[in-house]
Structure formats: C-alpha cells, structure tokens
Design a protein around this motif. Structure first.
Motif, PDB file in Angstrom:
ATOM      1  N   ASN A 151      -0.508   2.453  -2.138  1.00 37.85           N
ATOM      2  CA  ASN A 151      -0.563   0.897  -2.264  1.00 37.85           C
ATOM      3  C   ASN A 151      -2.054   0.396  -3.025  1.00 37.85           C
ATOM      4  O   ASN A 151      -1.631  -0.673  -3.722  1.00 37.85           O
ATOM      5  CB  ASN A 151      -0.558   0.571  -1.017  1.00 37.85           C
ATOM      6  CG  ASN A 151      -0.508  -0.994  -0.771  1.00 37.85           C
ATOM      7  OD1 ASN A 151      -1.348  -1.357  -0.210  1.00 37.85           O
ATOM      8  ND2 ASN A 151       0.800  -1.509  -1.159  1.00 37.85           N
ATOM      9  N   ALA A 205      -0.940   0.968  -6.788  1.00 36.05           N
ATOM     10  CA  ALA A 205       0.127  -0.209  -7.256  1.00 36.05           C
ATOM     11  C   ALA A 205      -0.486  -1.431  -7.510  1.00 36.05           C
ATOM     12  O   ALA A 205      -0.226  -2.491  -8.338  1.00 36.05           O
ATOM     13  CB  ALA A 205       1.250  -0.092  -6.346  1.00 36.05           C
ATOM     14  N   ASP A 206      -1.507  -1.880  -6.420  1.00 36.25           N
ATOM     15  CA  ASP A 206      -2.118  -3.355  -6.512  1.00 36.25           C
ATOM     16  C   ASP A 206      -3.541  -3.258  -7.277  1.00 36.25           C
ATOM     17  O   ASP A 206      -4.066  -4.368  -7.019  1.00 36.25           O
ATOM     18  CB  ASP A 206      -2.199  -3.601  -4.923  1.00 36.25           C
ATOM     19  CG  ASP A 206      -0.918  -3.933  -4.235  1.00 36.25           C
ATOM     20  OD1 ASP A 206       0.286  -4.214  -5.094  1.00 36.25           O
ATOM     21  OD2 ASP A 206      -0.923  -4.453  -2.906  1.00 36.25           O
ATOM     22  N   SER A 218       4.926  -0.524  -1.635  1.00 29.48           N
ATOM     23  CA  SER A 218       3.899  -1.138  -2.398  1.00 29.48           C
ATOM     24  C   SER A 218       4.451  -2.055  -3.504  1.00 29.48           C
ATOM     25  O   SER A 218       3.463  -2.440  -3.864  1.00 29.48           O
ATOM     26  CB  SER A 218       3.097   0.297  -3.019  1.00 29.48           C
ATOM     27  OG  SER A 218       2.457   0.909  -2.171  1.00 29.48           O
ATOM     28  N   TYR A 219       5.674  -2.035  -3.993  1.00 34.31           N
ATOM     29  CA  TYR A 219       6.141  -2.820  -4.725  1.00 34.31           C
ATOM     30  C   TYR A 219       6.992  -4.047  -4.463  1.00 34.31           C
ATOM     31  O   TYR A 219       7.388  -5.022  -5.244  1.00 34.31           O
ATOM     32  CB  TYR A 219       6.765  -2.040  -5.897  1.00 34.31           C
ATOM     33  CG  TYR A 219       6.096  -0.965  -6.591  1.00 34.31           C
ATOM     34  CD1 TYR A 219       5.496  -1.206  -7.511  1.00 34.31           C
ATOM     35  CD2 TYR A 219       5.912   0.332  -5.844  1.00 34.31           C
ATOM     36  CE1 TYR A 219       4.518  -0.343  -8.206  1.00 34.31           C
ATOM     37  CE2 TYR A 219       5.266   1.281  -6.597  1.00 34.31           C
ATOM     38  CZ  TYR A 219       4.396   0.816  -7.552  1.00 34.31           C
ATOM     39  OH  TYR A 219       3.738   1.969  -7.979  1.00 34.31           O
ATOM     40  N   THR A 220       7.152  -4.235  -3.101  1.00 29.39           N
ATOM     41  CA  THR A 220       8.013  -5.257  -2.631  1.00 29.39           C
ATOM     42  C   THR A 220       7.594  -6.463  -2.713  1.00 29.39           C
ATOM     43  O   THR A 220       8.250  -7.603  -2.734  1.00 29.39           O
ATOM     44  CB  THR A 220       8.325  -4.872  -1.211  1.00 29.39           C
ATOM     45  OG1 THR A 220       7.288  -4.546  -0.144  1.00 29.39           O
ATOM     46  CG2 THR A 220       9.346  -3.598  -0.910  1.00 29.39           C
ATOM     47  N   LYS A 221       6.134  -6.650  -2.686  1.00 30.00           N
ATOM     48  CA  LYS A 221       5.595  -7.972  -2.651  1.00 30.00           C
ATOM     49  C   LYS A 221       5.761  -8.597  -3.893  1.00 30.00           C
ATOM     50  O   LYS A 221       5.534  -9.921  -4.147  1.00 30.00           O
ATOM     51  CB  LYS A 221       4.096  -7.910  -2.457  1.00 30.00           C
ATOM     52  CG  LYS A 221       3.705  -7.550  -1.136  1.00 30.00           C
ATOM     53  CD  LYS A 221       2.239  -7.480  -0.677  1.00 30.00           C
ATOM     54  CE  LYS A 221       1.590  -6.148  -1.583  1.00 30.00           C
ATOM     55  NZ  LYS A 221       0.105  -5.856  -1.294  1.00 30.00           N
ATOM     56  N   ARG A 222       6.257  -7.900  -4.982  1.00 29.53           N
ATOM     57  CA  ARG A 222       6.624  -8.405  -6.175  1.00 29.53           C
ATOM     58  C   ARG A 222       7.971  -9.174  -6.044  1.00 29.53           C
ATOM     59  O   ARG A 222       8.172 -10.056  -7.212  1.00 29.53           O
ATOM     60  CB  ARG A 222       6.608  -7.438  -7.290  1.00 29.53           C
ATOM     61  CG  ARG A 222       5.276  -6.741  -7.531  1.00 29.53           C
ATOM     62  CD  ARG A 222       5.353  -5.474  -8.307  1.00 29.53           C
ATOM     63  NE  ARG A 222       4.123  -5.025  -8.614  1.00 29.53           N
ATOM     64  CZ  ARG A 222       3.018  -4.321  -8.094  1.00 29.53           C
ATOM     65  NH1 ARG A 222       3.440  -4.116  -6.543  1.00 29.53           N
ATOM     66  NH2 ARG A 222       1.738  -3.885  -8.259  1.00 29.53           N
ATOM     67  N   SER A 241       8.368  -8.537   2.533  1.00 30.19           N
ATOM     68  CA  SER A 241       7.957  -7.173   2.464  1.00 30.19           C
ATOM     69  C   SER A 241       7.281  -6.656   3.749  1.00 30.19           C
ATOM     70  O   SER A 241       6.886  -5.728   4.136  1.00 30.19           O
ATOM     71  CB  SER A 241       6.825  -7.144   1.331  1.00 30.19           C
ATOM     72  OG  SER A 241       5.748  -8.332   1.628  1.00 30.19           O
ATOM     73  N   LEU A 277       2.979 -13.606  -6.453  1.00 34.58           N
ATOM     74  CA  LEU A 277       3.614 -12.228  -5.316  1.00 34.58           C
ATOM     75  C   LEU A 277       4.173 -13.090  -4.118  1.00 34.58           C
ATOM     76  O   LEU A 277       4.041 -14.540  -4.100  1.00 34.58           O
ATOM     77  CB  LEU A 277       2.304 -11.593  -4.833  1.00 34.58           C
ATOM     78  CG  LEU A 277       1.446 -10.694  -6.037  1.00 34.58           C
ATOM     79  CD1 LEU A 277       0.115 -10.357  -5.254  1.00 34.58           C
ATOM     80  CD2 LEU A 277       2.259  -9.842  -6.324  1.00 34.58           C
TER      81      LEU A 277
END
Length: 290
Positions: free
Chosen positions: A63, A66-67, A129-133, A138, A196
């Motif tokens: 996470n 990714a962020d 880790s990528y769902t907020k995009r 998320s 985001l």
C-alpha cells in the motif's frame, strides 16, 4: 537490521494496528475449535499469528509502495518512511516479498486448503491498494481484507469453511469500512486535488459520517445474528453491548465541523473494541464448550 531501521519498518507497516484484526481471527479459531469439540493446538494458533503478521505486513507495505507519489504530495503523509527517504523502494519490495512468503509458509504448515487459498488472500490484499483510484467504496475493500481473517482462521483449524463465518467476515468488513470512512474525512481536499475517490469526497463529510454510523449499526446486528447462530452464552451478548457502546462513543468523537479527535477515535477506541470482543467472546466459547 539496526534497531533504528526496525523501528522505521514497524512504523511503516503500523505494526501496532495488528491488534485490530488479530482478535477477530482468534475468535474465528476458537469458534472453529468449539465446533470440532477440541481445543486448538498451540502450533495452530502460532501459525495463525504468523500468517496474520505476514499478510498484514505485506499488505501495508504494498500500500505504501502503490501510494508513494500521493504520500509525497499529501502534507499528512509526507513524513512517512518511503516519501521521507528513510527506506528505499527496493527495500520495501523485498520486505513485501518476504512477508508474502511468510504467509504462504504459515498456510502450508496449517493445512492444504489454507495453502491453496493463500494466493487469493494476497491478491485481495494487494488489490485494495489501487481501489482508491477508481471507486469511492474502497473502504469496504479494506474492510474485506481484514474481514476475511476469521474465515481464514476457521479454515486453519478445520480445513474447511462454515457459512456462519461469513457473518463475522461481513461484521468485521463493516466495522473496518466504517472507521476507515471516518479516517478518510481528513483527506477530502487532498483526494479532490489528486483525483482519488472516497465516500467523504463523493457524499461530503456530514453524509459520510451517517454512512459510517449505518455500517457500524449493521455490524452490531450481524454480531447478534452470529451469537444466536452459534447459541453462545451471555458473555457474547455482553460483548456485543460493549462493542455497541464503544462504537457509539467513537462516532460521538467525530463531527462534520470537528475532526480534531480523529486519532482517539481511530486508534484507541478500535483497539479496545477488538480486544474486548476477544475477551467476551472467548469467555462465551469457554462457557458453552461441548
């Protein structure tokens, strides 16, 4: 690894937050052992703990990788280990791989089904880790990542899954999702500028708080269903009352015009919720042991 680096790593993965998920996993293990009519072996409990530590360490580190660019731009997170340069990205990747291997090793030592499902668990943890995009929901994906821990613990003990564990999985999902919605209220402005997604950004803070409260109310209802389905004794019902009271207190700490008590709501109260849940439900399992 020096003591200072160990401290930085533990801070990066927020090791102390393992207390959020581990008690629910241990309750799942106790319920599984009760259903099987025998106490869980210490070896099983030890490997469950190892699997939880490995899974959570891998999830938190991926996470942060990714962020990384978002953390650098967000004043609230710019001092974290990776954006601050205290740890390298290469080190973080190596730590992620080792932590993932630790989960797989623990699953292998538990039983064949646990081993087969370990890549699925890792995939879910990394996916978050990528769902907020791309989705405002998320928070529920994060909740699910912790919510699967009781089911995983049941599988670790029994080598199969009981449908009632899905109730506890849903309850933990809503609990974590609800307090993550609260936490995300701090980053509404940044999420807007960074593109985001979150529930507070989509609905506004006031409505997000109502959604969080609804999640926590539904969590309590699911715990009632779970206690009834296992025919648990009075300590389980007392535990539900304590959890409900703490959730109400947590919600009272956060208002649309005042987020100053967010850390108290997020860290202290949720730690008490998980530990007291384990205490009361562990007692209920012992009282109703076959």
């Amino acid at each position: 690894m020096t003591k200072s680096r160990i401290r930085v790593v533990l801070e990066m993965i927020k090791f102390e937050h393992s207390i959020f998920a581990l008690p629910f996993a241990l309750v799942g293990a106790l319920l599984a052992a009760r259903a099987g009519g025998g106490l869980p072996a210490w070896r099983q409990i030890a490997w469950i703990v190892v699997a939880m530590v490995g899974a959570r360490s891998a999830a938190m580190t991926i996470n942060r990788i990714a962020d990384l660019e978002f953390d650098r731009r967000n004043p609230r997170t710019a001092n974290r280990a990776l954006p601050a340069g205290e740890l390298s990205v290469a080190f973080a990747w190596a730590f992620t791989i080792l932590s993932s291997a630790l989960l797989v090793l623990a699953a292998w030592r538990l039983n064949p089904l646990a081993l087969k499902l370990s890549p699925v668990a890792l995939a879910a943890l990394f996916f978050y880790s990528y769902t907020k995009r791309f989705t405002s929901w998320s928070h529920l994906v994060l909740g699910f990542c912790l919510g699967i821990s009781p089911a995983a613990a049941w599988i670790a003990i029994r080598g199969s899954l009981d449908w009632r564990m899905l109730i506890l999985c849903a309850a933990v999902t809503l609990w974590v999702g609800g307090f993550d919605v609260l936490y995300a209220c701090q980053d509404v402005d940044f999420d807007e500028s960074a593109g985001l997604h979150s529930i507070p950004k989509k609905f506004g803070i006031a409505k997000a708080l109502r959604i969080s409260r609804a999640m926590h109310a539904l969590m309590v209802a699911l715990l009632v269903w779970l206690a009834w389905s296992f025919h648990l004794a009075w300590p389980a019902w007392a535990g539900i009352a304590v959890v409900a009271a703490l959730l109400a207190y947590e919600q009272s700490l956060v208002r649309p015009d005042d987020l100053s008590k967010m850390n108290a709501a997020f860290f202290a109260v949720n730690g008490y919720i998980s530990l007291l849940f384990l205490l009361f439900w562990g007692a209920a399992v012992v009282v109703t042991w076959p």
